[in-house]
Motif scaffolding. Structure first.
Motif, PDB file in Angstrom:
ATOM      1  N   UNK A 112      23.311 -89.807  79.134  1.00 19.52           N
ATOM      2  CA  UNK A 112      23.404 -89.101  77.853  1.00 19.52           C
ATOM      3  C   UNK A 112      22.020 -88.705  77.355  1.00 19.52           C
ATOM      4  N   UNK A 113      21.054 -89.625  77.487  1.00 16.86           N
ATOM      5  CA  UNK A 113      19.682 -89.338  77.066  1.00 16.86           C
ATOM      6  C   UNK A 113      19.110 -88.176  77.871  1.00 16.86           C
ATOM      7  N   UNK A 114      19.311 -88.220  79.195  1.00 15.32           N
ATOM      8  CA  UNK A 114      18.844 -87.134  80.047  1.00 15.32           C
ATOM      9  C   UNK A 114      19.543 -85.819  79.749  1.00 15.32           C
ATOM     10  N   UNK A 197      10.883 -82.212  72.154  1.00 16.27           N
ATOM     11  CA  UNK A 197      11.988 -81.991  71.215  1.00 16.27           C
ATOM     12  C   UNK A 197      13.282 -82.559  71.803  1.00 16.27           C
ATOM     13  N   UNK A 198      13.493 -82.332  73.096  1.00 19.25           N
ATOM     14  CA  UNK A 198      14.673 -82.887  73.759  1.00 19.25           C
ATOM     15  C   UNK A 198      14.663 -84.405  73.763  1.00 19.25           C
ATOM     16  N   UNK A 199      13.482 -84.995  73.995  1.00 17.67           N
ATOM     17  CA  UNK A 199      13.359 -86.451  73.981  1.00 17.67           C
ATOM     18  C   UNK A 199      13.708 -87.016  72.606  1.00 17.67           C
ATOM     19  N   UNK A 200      13.160 -86.387  71.563  1.00 17.81           N
ATOM     20  CA  UNK A 200      13.438 -86.841  70.204  1.00 17.81           C
ATOM     21  C   UNK A 200      14.922 -86.676  69.868  1.00 17.81           C
ATOM     22  N   UNK A 201      15.494 -85.542  70.271  1.00 16.35           N
ATOM     23  CA  UNK A 201      16.916 -85.294  69.999  1.00 16.35           C
ATOM     24  C   UNK A 201      17.786 -86.351  70.678  1.00 16.35           C
ATOM     25  N   UNK A 202      17.478 -86.653  71.935  1.00 20.54           N
ATOM     26  CA  UNK A 202      18.245 -87.649  72.659  1.00 20.54           C
ATOM     27  C   UNK A 202      18.096 -89.033  72.060  1.00 20.54           C
ATOM     28  N   UNK A 203      16.862 -89.402  71.747  1.00 23.71           N
ATOM     29  CA  UNK A 203      16.610 -90.722  71.166  1.00 23.71           C
ATOM     30  C   UNK A 203      17.290 -90.839  69.798  1.00 23.71           C
ATOM     31  N   UNK A 204      17.235 -89.767  69.019  1.00 26.92           N
ATOM     32  CA  UNK A 204      17.843 -89.770  67.694  1.00 26.92           C
ATOM     33  C   UNK A 204      19.357 -89.977  67.777  1.00 26.92           C
ATOM     34  N   UNK A 264       4.267 -88.234  75.839  1.00 27.87           N
ATOM     35  CA  UNK A 264       5.643 -88.712  75.667  1.00 27.87           C
ATOM     36  C   UNK A 264       5.680 -90.234  75.552  1.00 27.87           C
ATOM     37  N   UNK A 265       4.917 -90.896  76.419  1.00 25.87           N
ATOM     38  CA  UNK A 265       4.880 -92.354  76.361  1.00 25.87           C
ATOM     39  C   UNK A 265       4.332 -92.860  75.043  1.00 25.87           C
ATOM     40  N   UNK A 266       3.290 -92.195  74.529  1.00 22.55           N
ATOM     41  CA  UNK A 266       2.696 -92.586  73.251  1.00 22.55           C
ATOM     42  C   UNK A 266       3.667 -92.430  72.096  1.00 22.55           C
ATOM     43  N   UNK A 267       4.396 -91.316  72.083  1.00 21.51           N
ATOM     44  CA  UNK A 267       5.364 -91.084  71.008  1.00 21.51           C
ATOM     45  C   UNK A 267       6.472 -92.132  71.045  1.00 21.51           C
TER      46      UNK A 267
END
Length: 274
Positions: A112-114, A197-204, A264-267
């Motif tokens: 789902x995250x991916x 943006x995709x990473x944040x959307x998935x994590x959110x 990405x890792x830092x965020x």
């Protein structure tokens, strides 16, 4: 929770390595590209996945994901085209859907995250590169000129390094000899923005963050991606000025995905800390 956070960090590293491997195979070293793919596979095998009786596999996700992966590979093989960034994301989308159709809870969550990462990137790419191009909207060239070239050239001039803008996306750098450098396409840094943006959307979505926090994190991710890209362009200028175009092109091949991995890792580290 600790295993879930570890899995999220691993999937970010896998994404960075997968992107880096694609770039290396296309523009850099085939050996490095293969090594990055192998390391990504090893990282995936290190994820601790726990089965769940209440989680059922979905044949639809498996079929759709498999079709997307096969179609992407077959299309590139038949057309003889190189595997680009968009192809990588489409491939990643298919793999994510396959993971979502699996019967393991953690694997399904990672899928789902991916899915969010790859689908957001693909959607933004189609809007900014395909749709805008079809409608003759000159956003990309204007962004490159006003938000990438102008600030980086101004910074270089602070240190009296001879450089000037000669076209919308072109500068001349006067090192040992005049060098023409074109900043456009992937050099705009939009790819990194789309991914983050995709990473944040998935994590959110996975963490069920509220809208206010999500928007704040999105703004932070875009800002960090923009600053990271300016730093990348400045590194390329400085490398060309001191060591020439050949060395700069070598650095250009490797530095982008490395900076993305660190960013990405830092965020995600900051998000997990909070």
């Amino acid at each position: 929770m600790q295993d879930e956070n570890k899995n999220i960090i691993i999937i970010l590293l896998v994404l960075a390595l997968f992107t880096g491997a694609t770039i290396e195979l296309n523009e850099g070293s085939t050996i490095v590209g293969v090594i990055l793919f192998i390391v990504a596979a090893i990282l995936i095998s290190r994820m601790k996945l726990r089965g769940s009786e209440g989680v059922q596999s979905s044949r639809n996700y498996l079929l759709i994901g498999g079709f997307i992966v096969a179609a992407d590979l077959i299309y590139n093989y038949i057309s003889g085209s190189e595997l680009g960034t968009l192809d990588s994301m489409v491939f990643f989308l298919g793999v994510s859907l396959i993971a979502m159709g699996a019967g393991k809870k953690d694997l399904k969550q990672l899928g789902e995250f991916g899915f969010y990462i790859s689908s957001v990137f693909t959607g933004l790419y189609l809007i900014f590169y395909s749709l805008f191009g079809f409608l003759n909207i000159d956003f990309l060239h204007l962004f490159d000129h006003y938000f990438v070239l102008m600030p980086t050239v101004a910074f270089m001039k602070i240190f009296s390094i001879p450089i000037e803008i000669v076209a919308t996306e072109t500068v001349i750098l006067y090192g040992a000899e005049p060098m023409t450098i074109v900043i456009g396409g992937p050099c705009s840094g939009l790819y990194s923005m789309f991914l983050l943006i995709g990473i944040v959307a998935g994590y959110s979505r996975i963490e069920k963050m509220d809208v206010k926090k999500t928007l704040g994190l999105l703004g932070f991710a875009v800002l960090i991606a923009y600053i990271a890209n300016l730093i990348r362009v400045l590194i390329l200028y400085i490398t060309a000025y001191f060591y020439g175009m050949d060395v700069m092109m070598m650095v250009h091949t490797h530095i982008g995905w490395m900076i993305f991995a660190v960013t990405a890792g830092g965020i995600m580290y900051i998000v997990n800390r909070k």
